[in-house]
Write a protein that holds these residues in place. Structure first.
Motif, mmCIF file in Angstrom:
data_model
loop_
_atom_site.group_PDB
_atom_site.id
_atom_site.type_symbol
_atom_site.label_atom_id
_atom_site.label_comp_id
_atom_site.label_asym_id
_atom_site.label_seq_id
_atom_site.Cartn_x
_atom_site.Cartn_y
_atom_site.Cartn_z
ATOM 1 N N GLU A 89 0.859 -1.189 0.000
ATOM 2 C CA GLU A 89 0.000 0.000 0.000
ATOM 3 C C GLU A 89 0.892 1.235 0.000
ATOM 4 O OE1 GLU A 89 -3.326 1.962 2.967
ATOM 5 O OE2 GLU A 89 -3.363 -0.206 2.652
ATOM 6 N N THR A 90 0.667 2.118 -0.977
ATOM 7 C CA THR A 90 1.421 3.365 -1.063
ATOM 8 C C THR A 90 0.445 4.531 -0.929
ATOM 9 O OG1 THR A 90 1.202 3.663 -3.466
ATOM 10 C CG2 THR A 90 2.973 2.201 -2.680
ATOM 11 N N VAL A 140 -1.942 -2.791 -3.892
ATOM 12 C CA VAL A 140 -1.797 -4.025 -4.672
ATOM 13 C C VAL A 140 -2.034 -5.190 -3.716
ATOM 14 C CG1 VAL A 140 -0.270 -5.485 -6.039
ATOM 15 C CG2 VAL A 140 -0.153 -3.003 -6.286
ATOM 16 N N ARG A 141 -2.886 -6.104 -4.122
ATOM 17 C CA ARG A 141 -3.174 -7.281 -3.298
ATOM 18 C C ARG A 141 -3.646 -8.416 -4.193
ATOM 19 N NH1 ARG A 141 -8.498 -8.283 -3.142
ATOM 20 N NH2 ARG A 141 -10.001 -6.575 -3.387
ATOM 21 N N PRO A 142 -3.556 -9.656 -3.697
ATOM 22 C CA PRO A 142 -4.113 -10.775 -4.479
ATOM 23 C C PRO A 142 -5.635 -10.799 -4.373
ATOM 24 C CG PRO A 142 -3.220 -11.567 -2.399
ATOM 25 C CD PRO A 142 -2.863 -10.107 -2.474
ATOM 26 N N VAL A 143 -6.266 -11.577 -5.230
ATOM 27 C CA VAL A 143 -7.715 -11.771 -5.114
ATOM 28 C C VAL A 143 -8.015 -12.549 -3.832
ATOM 29 C CG1 VAL A 143 -8.229 -11.656 -7.576
ATOM 30 C CG2 VAL A 143 -7.593 -13.865 -6.542
ATOM 31 N N HIS A 144 -9.146 -12.233 -3.203
ATOM 32 C CA HIS A 144 -9.515 -12.918 -1.959
ATOM 33 C C HIS A 144 -9.919 -14.376 -2.209
ATOM 34 C CE1 HIS A 144 -10.047 -8.790 -0.185
ATOM 35 N NE2 HIS A 144 -9.407 -9.423 0.778
ATOM 36 N N MET A 147 -4.522 -4.233 -8.672
ATOM 37 C CA MET A 147 -3.959 -2.915 -8.389
ATOM 38 C C MET A 147 -5.103 -1.916 -8.417
ATOM 39 S SD MET A 147 -0.962 -0.917 -10.478
ATOM 40 C CE MET A 147 -0.709 0.854 -10.312
ATOM 41 N N ARG A 148 -5.293 -1.234 -7.302
ATOM 42 C CA ARG A 148 -6.404 -0.277 -7.181
ATOM 43 C C ARG A 148 -5.858 1.091 -6.761
ATOM 44 N NH1 ARG A 148 -11.020 -3.757 -6.195
ATOM 45 N NH2 ARG A 148 -10.796 -5.327 -7.831
ATOM 46 N N LYS A 149 -6.577 2.119 -7.166
ATOM 47 C CA LYS A 149 -6.245 3.442 -6.659
ATOM 48 C C LYS A 149 -6.692 3.506 -5.200
ATOM 49 C CE LYS A 149 -6.613 5.779 -11.119
ATOM 50 N NZ LYS A 149 -7.315 6.818 -11.924
ATOM 51 N N ARG A 169 9.155 -0.099 -9.738
ATOM 52 C CA ARG A 169 9.545 0.102 -8.330
ATOM 53 C C ARG A 169 9.024 -1.034 -7.456
ATOM 54 N NH1 ARG A 169 7.757 5.298 -9.733
ATOM 55 N NH2 ARG A 169 5.845 5.013 -8.506
ATOM 56 N N TYR A 170 7.811 -1.476 -7.770
ATOM 57 C CA TYR A 170 7.181 -2.552 -6.993
ATOM 58 C C TYR A 170 7.998 -3.847 -7.089
ATOM 59 C CZ TYR A 170 3.712 -6.216 -5.981
ATOM 60 O OH TYR A 170 3.058 -7.310 -5.491
ATOM 61 N N VAL A 171 8.422 -4.198 -8.290
ATOM 62 C CA VAL A 171 9.221 -5.410 -8.496
ATOM 63 C C VAL A 171 10.565 -5.291 -7.786
ATOM 64 C CG1 VAL A 171 10.497 -6.720 -10.236
ATOM 65 C CG2 VAL A 171 8.105 -6.146 -10.631
ATOM 66 N N GLN A 172 11.169 -4.125 -7.840
ATOM 67 C CA GLN A 172 12.443 -3.926 -7.136
ATOM 68 C C GLN A 172 12.279 -4.155 -5.634
ATOM 69 O OE1 GLN A 172 13.400 0.044 -8.411
ATOM 70 N NE2 GLN A 172 14.498 -0.647 -10.261
ATOM 71 N N GLN A 173 11.148 -3.691 -5.101
ATOM 72 C CA GLN A 173 10.867 -3.878 -3.676
ATOM 73 C C GLN A 173 10.668 -5.361 -3.354
ATOM 74 O OE1 GLN A 173 8.058 -1.093 -2.072
ATOM 75 N NE2 GLN A 173 7.543 -2.406 -0.331
ATOM 76 N N LEU A 174 9.959 -6.071 -4.243
ATOM 77 C CA LEU A 174 9.783 -7.513 -4.042
ATOM 78 C C LEU A 174 11.117 -8.239 -4.039
ATOM 79 C CD1 LEU A 174 6.722 -8.376 -6.362
ATOM 80 C CD2 LEU A 174 6.724 -8.191 -3.866
#
Length: 219
Positions: free
Chosen positions: A118-119, A124-128, A163-165, A205-210
């Motif tokens: 969360e930024t 960004v999250r997986p489906v429930h 990915m949601r706003k 940036r997200y992939v780099q963080q992962l």
């Protein structure tokens, strides 16, 4: 009119109204159309009426109810039934996939721990569960709700991330397929590359963080 309208098309509704009543109401609907249907032939109206009645039968309505059997506004009633039938089909589909792909829900916490973020702007999250993946495909008008992606996510071959706003977390924005730290593909509505520059920059940036998380775990 029934000369054109095949008797086979009438058989399903025959137990609920006579040919005479059917024809009489088709004539009435034909004589009093709304603006959109004013150029329709009696055959088209008959098909529309039979389709409406068939949907009522499918949904289990009381076909002795004259209000349901002979709607005042056929065209509005038909459109309403289409929405209801489609919702029913979607609900049945979601129940089916939740029964079939149970590991999607079971693995949610573990997958979210790995991929959730969360930024200030995005979540960004997986489906429930499998049903949410079906909803994502339906609302985004792409194929992510199909069995191929459901099976891959369920088996851990790849995962579907939403990915949601942040300001509108319940409204679909971008759908991501990821394997490990590799984003295999991402799309917005109708398979479009929505806001491509911004999304590509964020996902980089997200992939780099992962990857940094992975390195810390293995260190």
């Amino acid at each position: 009119m029934l000369g054109q309208y095949r008797i086979g098309q009438y058989e399903e509704i025959a137990p609920y109204l006579s040919v005479t009543k059917f024809c009489n109401h088709v004539s009435r609907y034909h004589q009093h159309p709304d603006r959109e249907h004013r150029n329709w032939t009696e055959y088209q109206v008959a098909t529309h009426y039979a389709d409406y009645l068939s949907m009522c039968i499918q949904m289990g309505y009381d076909m002795t109810d004259t209000i349901k059997l002979f709607p005042q506004d056929l065209y509005a009633a038909h459109d309403k039934m289409v929405v209801e039938v489609n919702k029913h089909k979607a609900d049945e589909r979601k129940k089916e996939v939740n029964r079939k792909y149970t590991d999607i829900a079971k693995k949610y916490d573990a997958i979210n721990k790995k991929y959730g973020i969360e930024t200030e702007k995005y979540i960004v999250r997986p489906v429930h569960d499998a049903a949410e993946m079906v909803d994502e495909g339906r609302m985004q008008h792409h194929c992510v709700g199909g069995d191929t992606y459901l099976m891959k996510h369920n088996n851990g071959d790849s995962y579907i991330l939403l990915m949601r706003k942040k300001e509108t977390p319940d409204i679909p924005y971008i759908t991501i397929e990821i394997r490990g730290t590799h984003i295999m593909q991402w799309y917005g509505e109708h398979d479009r590359k929505t806001d491509q520059k911004q999304v590509d920059a964020f996902l980089k940036r997200y992939v780099q963080q992962l990857k940094r998380k992975e390195q810390k775990k293995s260190a």
